[in-house]
Write a protein that holds these residues in place. Structure first.
Motif, PDB file in Angstrom:
ATOM      1  N   ALA A  17       3.338 -38.449   1.225  1.00  0.00           N
ATOM      2  CA  ALA A  17       4.525 -39.022   1.861  1.00  0.00           C
ATOM      3  C   ALA A  17       5.645 -39.215   0.852  1.00  0.00           C
ATOM      4  CB  ALA A  17       4.174 -40.348   2.525  1.00  0.00           C
ATOM      5  N   LEU A  18       5.302 -39.689  -0.329  1.00  0.00           N
ATOM      6  CA  LEU A  18       6.309 -39.914  -1.365  1.00  0.00           C
ATOM      7  C   LEU A  18       6.868 -38.604  -1.909  1.00  0.00           C
ATOM      8  CD1 LEU A  18       4.513 -42.870  -3.136  1.00  0.00           C
ATOM      9  CD2 LEU A  18       6.771 -42.988  -2.067  1.00  0.00           C
ATOM     10  N   GLY A  19       6.077 -37.536  -1.848  1.00  0.00           N
ATOM     11  CA  GLY A  19       6.582 -36.229  -2.264  1.00  0.00           C
ATOM     12  C   GLY A  19       7.518 -35.630  -1.233  1.00  0.00           C
ATOM     13  N   GLU A  20       7.156 -35.734   0.035  1.00  0.00           N
ATOM     14  CA  GLU A  20       7.992 -35.165   1.095  1.00  0.00           C
ATOM     15  C   GLU A  20       9.348 -35.853   1.188  1.00  0.00           C
ATOM     16  OE1 GLU A  20       6.057 -35.142   4.847  1.00  0.00           O
ATOM     17  OE2 GLU A  20       4.822 -33.390   4.386  1.00  0.00           O
ATOM     18  N   LEU A  21       9.381 -37.156   0.963  1.00  0.00           N
ATOM     19  CA  LEU A  21      10.639 -37.901   1.081  1.00  0.00           C
ATOM     20  C   LEU A  21      11.707 -37.395   0.120  1.00  0.00           C
ATOM     21  CD1 LEU A  21       9.547 -41.617   1.604  1.00  0.00           C
ATOM     22  CD2 LEU A  21      10.802 -40.176   3.202  1.00  0.00           C
ATOM     23  N   VAL A  22      11.281 -36.841  -0.998  1.00  0.00           N
ATOM     24  CA  VAL A  22      12.242 -36.329  -1.972  1.00  0.00           C
ATOM     25  C   VAL A  22      13.137 -35.271  -1.334  1.00  0.00           C
ATOM     26  CG1 VAL A  22      12.470 -34.976  -4.090  1.00  0.00           C
ATOM     27  CG2 VAL A  22      10.823 -36.849  -3.979  1.00  0.00           C
ATOM     28  N   VAL A  23      12.527 -34.371  -0.551  1.00  0.00           N
ATOM     29  CA  VAL A  23      13.276 -33.264   0.037  1.00  0.00           C
ATOM     30  C   VAL A  23      14.283 -33.777   1.055  1.00  0.00           C
ATOM     31  CG1 VAL A  23      13.108 -31.085   1.289  1.00  0.00           C
ATOM     32  CG2 VAL A  23      11.324 -31.719  -0.340  1.00  0.00           C
ATOM     33  N   THR A  24      13.842 -34.603   1.977  1.00  0.00           N
ATOM     34  CA  THR A  24      14.736 -35.056   3.046  1.00  0.00           C
ATOM     35  C   THR A  24      15.792 -36.026   2.538  1.00  0.00           C
ATOM     36  OG1 THR A  24      13.075 -36.734   3.628  1.00  0.00           O
ATOM     37  CG2 THR A  24      13.054 -34.676   4.873  1.00  0.00           C
ATOM     38  N   HIS A  25      15.413 -36.965   1.691  1.00  0.00           N
ATOM     39  CA  HIS A  25      16.386 -37.950   1.215  1.00  0.00           C
ATOM     40  C   HIS A  25      17.445 -37.329   0.319  1.00  0.00           C
ATOM     41  CE1 HIS A  25      14.227 -42.022   2.024  1.00  0.00           C
ATOM     42  NE2 HIS A  25      14.100 -41.177   3.040  1.00  0.00           N
ATOM     43  N   SER A  26      17.048 -36.373  -0.511  1.00  0.00           N
ATOM     44  CA  SER A  26      18.024 -35.764  -1.413  1.00  0.00           C
ATOM     45  C   SER A  26      19.072 -34.977  -0.638  1.00  0.00           C
ATOM     46  CB  SER A  26      17.321 -34.861  -2.427  1.00  0.00           C
ATOM     47  OG  SER A  26      16.652 -33.796  -1.780  1.00  0.00           O
ATOM     48  N   ARG A  27      18.689 -34.445   0.529  1.00  0.00           N
ATOM     49  CA  ARG A  27      19.617 -33.638   1.299  1.00  0.00           C
ATOM     50  C   ARG A  27      20.362 -34.430   2.369  1.00  0.00           C
ATOM     51  NH1 ARG A  27      16.584 -30.496  -1.320  1.00  0.00           N
ATOM     52  NH2 ARG A  27      17.124 -28.313  -1.674  1.00  0.00           N
ATOM     53  N   LEU A  28      19.664 -35.282   3.079  1.00  0.00           N
ATOM     54  CA  LEU A  28      20.308 -36.015   4.156  1.00  0.00           C
ATOM     55  C   LEU A  28      21.117 -37.205   3.661  1.00  0.00           C
ATOM     56  CD1 LEU A  28      17.500 -35.985   6.866  1.00  0.00           C
ATOM     57  CD2 LEU A  28      19.643 -34.707   6.902  1.00  0.00           C
ATOM     58  N   LEU A  29      20.624 -37.866   2.600  1.00  0.00           N
ATOM     59  CA  LEU A  29      21.290 -39.062   2.101  1.00  0.00           C
ATOM     60  C   LEU A  29      22.057 -38.823   0.808  1.00  0.00           C
ATOM     61  CD1 LEU A  29      18.414 -41.659   2.724  1.00  0.00           C
ATOM     62  CD2 LEU A  29      20.335 -41.091   4.227  1.00  0.00           C
ATOM     63  N   GLY A  30      21.876 -37.645   0.223  1.00  0.00           N
ATOM     64  CA  GLY A  30      22.517 -37.383  -1.057  1.00  0.00           C
ATOM     65  C   GLY A  30      22.037 -38.336  -2.137  1.00  0.00           C
ATOM     66  N   ASP A  31      20.762 -38.719  -2.048  1.00  0.00           N
ATOM     67  CA  ASP A  31      20.205 -39.718  -2.967  1.00  0.00           C
ATOM     68  C   ASP A  31      19.795 -39.039  -4.270  1.00  0.00           C
ATOM     69  OD1 ASP A  31      18.951 -41.761  -4.262  1.00  0.00           O
ATOM     70  OD2 ASP A  31      17.504 -42.196  -2.671  1.00  0.00           O
ATOM     71  N   SER A  32      20.596 -39.220  -5.302  1.00  0.00           N
ATOM     72  CA  SER A  32      20.312 -38.591  -6.592  1.00  0.00           C
ATOM     73  C   SER A  32      19.145 -39.254  -7.317  1.00  0.00           C
ATOM     74  CB  SER A  32      21.561 -38.626  -7.481  1.00  0.00           C
ATOM     75  OG  SER A  32      21.953 -39.972  -7.731  1.00  0.00           O
ATOM     76  N   GLN A  33      18.743 -40.435  -6.866  1.00  0.00           N
ATOM     77  CA  GLN A  33      17.659 -41.169  -7.519  1.00  0.00           C
ATOM     78  C   GLN A  33      16.312 -40.935  -6.851  1.00  0.00           C
ATOM     79  OE1 GLN A  33      17.875 -43.117 -10.411  1.00  0.00           O
ATOM     80  NE2 GLN A  33      19.816 -41.996 -10.464  1.00  0.00           N
ATOM     81  N   THR A  34      16.268 -40.138  -5.803  1.00  0.00           N
ATOM     82  CA  THR A  34      15.022 -40.017  -5.047  1.00  0.00           C
ATOM     83  C   THR A  34      13.874 -39.451  -5.876  1.00  0.00           C
ATOM     84  OG1 THR A  34      14.065 -39.200  -2.990  1.00  0.00           O
ATOM     85  CG2 THR A  34      15.608 -37.732  -4.103  1.00  0.00           C
ATOM     86  N   LEU A  35      14.158 -38.524  -6.792  1.00  0.00           N
ATOM     87  CA  LEU A  35      13.111 -37.995  -7.664  1.00  0.00           C
ATOM     88  C   LEU A  35      12.554 -39.082  -8.568  1.00  0.00           C
ATOM     89  CD1 LEU A  35      14.860 -34.644  -8.478  1.00  0.00           C
ATOM     90  CD2 LEU A  35      12.506 -34.777  -7.678  1.00  0.00           C
ATOM     91  N   THR A  36      13.452 -39.879  -9.131  1.00  0.00           N
ATOM     92  CA  THR A  36      13.028 -40.976  -9.992  1.00  0.00           C
ATOM     93  C   THR A  36      12.198 -41.985  -9.215  1.00  0.00           C
ATOM     94  OG1 THR A  36      14.990 -40.734 -11.366  1.00  0.00           O
ATOM     95  CG2 THR A  36      13.843 -42.840 -11.488  1.00  0.00           C
ATOM     96  N   HIS A  37      12.649 -42.318  -8.004  1.00  0.00           N
ATOM     97  CA  HIS A  37      11.921 -43.288  -7.184  1.00  0.00           C
ATOM     98  C   HIS A  37      10.532 -42.770  -6.817  1.00  0.00           C
ATOM     99  CE1 HIS A  37      16.021 -45.060  -5.750  1.00  0.00           C
ATOM    100  NE2 HIS A  37      15.669 -45.502  -6.949  1.00  0.00           N
ATOM    101  N   SER A  38      10.449 -41.475  -6.468  1.00  0.00           N
ATOM    102  CA  SER A  38       9.163 -40.907  -6.076  1.00  0.00           C
ATOM    103  C   SER A  38       8.188 -40.898  -7.250  1.00  0.00           C
ATOM    104  CB  SER A  38       9.362 -39.475  -5.561  1.00  0.00           C
ATOM    105  OG  SER A  38       8.133 -38.896  -5.216  1.00  0.00           O
ATOM    106  N   ARG A  39       8.661 -40.485  -8.415  1.00  0.00           N
ATOM    107  CA  ARG A  39       7.791 -40.457  -9.590  1.00  0.00           C
ATOM    108  C   ARG A  39       7.321 -41.861  -9.940  1.00  0.00           C
ATOM    109  NH1 ARG A  39       7.838 -41.323 -15.031  1.00  0.00           N
ATOM    110  NH2 ARG A  39       6.563 -39.877 -16.287  1.00  0.00           N
ATOM    111  N   ARG A  40       8.244 -42.812  -9.937  1.00  0.00           N
ATOM    112  CA  ARG A  40       7.904 -44.181 -10.320  1.00  0.00           C
ATOM    113  C   ARG A  40       6.942 -44.815  -9.316  1.00  0.00           C
ATOM    114  NH1 ARG A  40      13.083 -47.087 -10.968  1.00  0.00           N
ATOM    115  NH2 ARG A  40      13.158 -45.923 -12.938  1.00  0.00           N
ATOM    116  N   ALA A  41       7.153 -44.546  -8.030  1.00  0.00           N
ATOM    117  CA  ALA A  41       6.293 -45.145  -7.006  1.00  0.00           C
ATOM    118  C   ALA A  41       4.852 -44.661  -7.139  1.00  0.00           C
ATOM    119  CB  ALA A  41       6.827 -44.816  -5.615  1.00  0.00           C
ATOM    120  N   VAL A  42       4.666 -43.351  -7.346  1.00  0.00           N
ATOM    121  CA  VAL A  42       3.313 -42.828  -7.512  1.00  0.00           C
ATOM    122  C   VAL A  42       2.708 -43.317  -8.814  1.00  0.00           C
ATOM    123  CG1 VAL A  42       1.950 -40.719  -7.838  1.00  0.00           C
ATOM    124  CG2 VAL A  42       3.698 -40.824  -6.054  1.00  0.00           C
TER     125      VAL A  42
END
Length: 210
Positions: free
Chosen positions: A168-193
């Motif tokens: 789930a945390l891996g998939e969110l990177v794809v959708t959030h980076s594109r739909l929300l323009g969230d530049s931190q989503t990769l950092t958040h996903s790595r840190r959460a796991v």
């Protein structure tokens, strides 16, 4: 030698078409694939495609196989070089994030695109996409189970539950980076796991602190 040369050119042509098909499908889905669309994108004759595929469904199935191989080479194989246990499990997540960071595909993830496209459409394409997802989750579960066996994750950890969370945390990177323009989503996903694994690991020093 002439025959061998033709076979080699045919194989290279097929590989180039499938690479382009996977790139396009990561943005438009498999239904967006057509021999005409690919011919235009590659600047080649549509008639030549029929030497490789007799219909769209076979092209779709071969595109899935090509994407599966690409994912194995770019994500799975590098991660399996990490030490067995919790470090290998985290390396798998990091390799996935690197695949996205490197922008290997313009749409981010081929499999996320086609999973949402074919999740409720029965047929052979649905079955192959489902099998690919099953294989991936089984791999994550197996790495988690190995970490438990080695004492690098607590014995009460449920490998299936942990695999679900990591996926789930891996998939969110794809959708959030594109739909929300969230530049931190990769950092958040790595840190959460990472934080989740450190909390479950009897020896957190096996993993990075951040």
């Amino acid at each position: 030698m002439t025959h061998d040369g033709r076979l080699l050119r045919g194989r290279r042509s097929r590989e180039a078409i499938l690479a382009q098909a996977v790139r396009l499908a990561s943005m438009e889905g498999l239904d967006g694939l057509s021999l005409g669309r690919l011919a235009t994108a590659l600047g080649v004759s549509k008639s030549g495609f029929f030497t490789h595929w007799r219909d769209k469904e076979h092209l779709q199935l071969d595109a899935i196989e090509w994407a599966y191989r690409q994912w194995t080479e770019r994500v799975v194989s590098p991660a399996l070089r990490a030490p067995v246990g919790v470090r290998r499990l985290f390396a798998l997540h990091e390799a996935r994030l690197r695949f996205y960071t490197d922008r290997v595909l313009p749409g981010g993830c081929f499999f996320l695109a086609v999973q949402t496209e074919f999740d409720d459409r029965p047929g052979v394409v649905h079955e192959r996409v489902s099998q690919a997802l099953h294989d991936w989750l089984a791999l994550v579960q197996r790495l988690a189970a190995e970490a438990i066996t080695r004492g690098e994750l607590r014995p009460d950890v449920d490998p299936a539950q942990l695999a679900y969370e990591i996926e789930a945390l891996g998939e969110l990177v794809v959708t959030h980076s594109r739909l929300l323009g969230d530049s931190q989503t990769l950092t958040h996903s790595r840190r959460a796991v990472l934080q989740r694994l450190r909390a479950l690991c009897p020896d957190p020093s096996l993993l990075p602190e951040d």
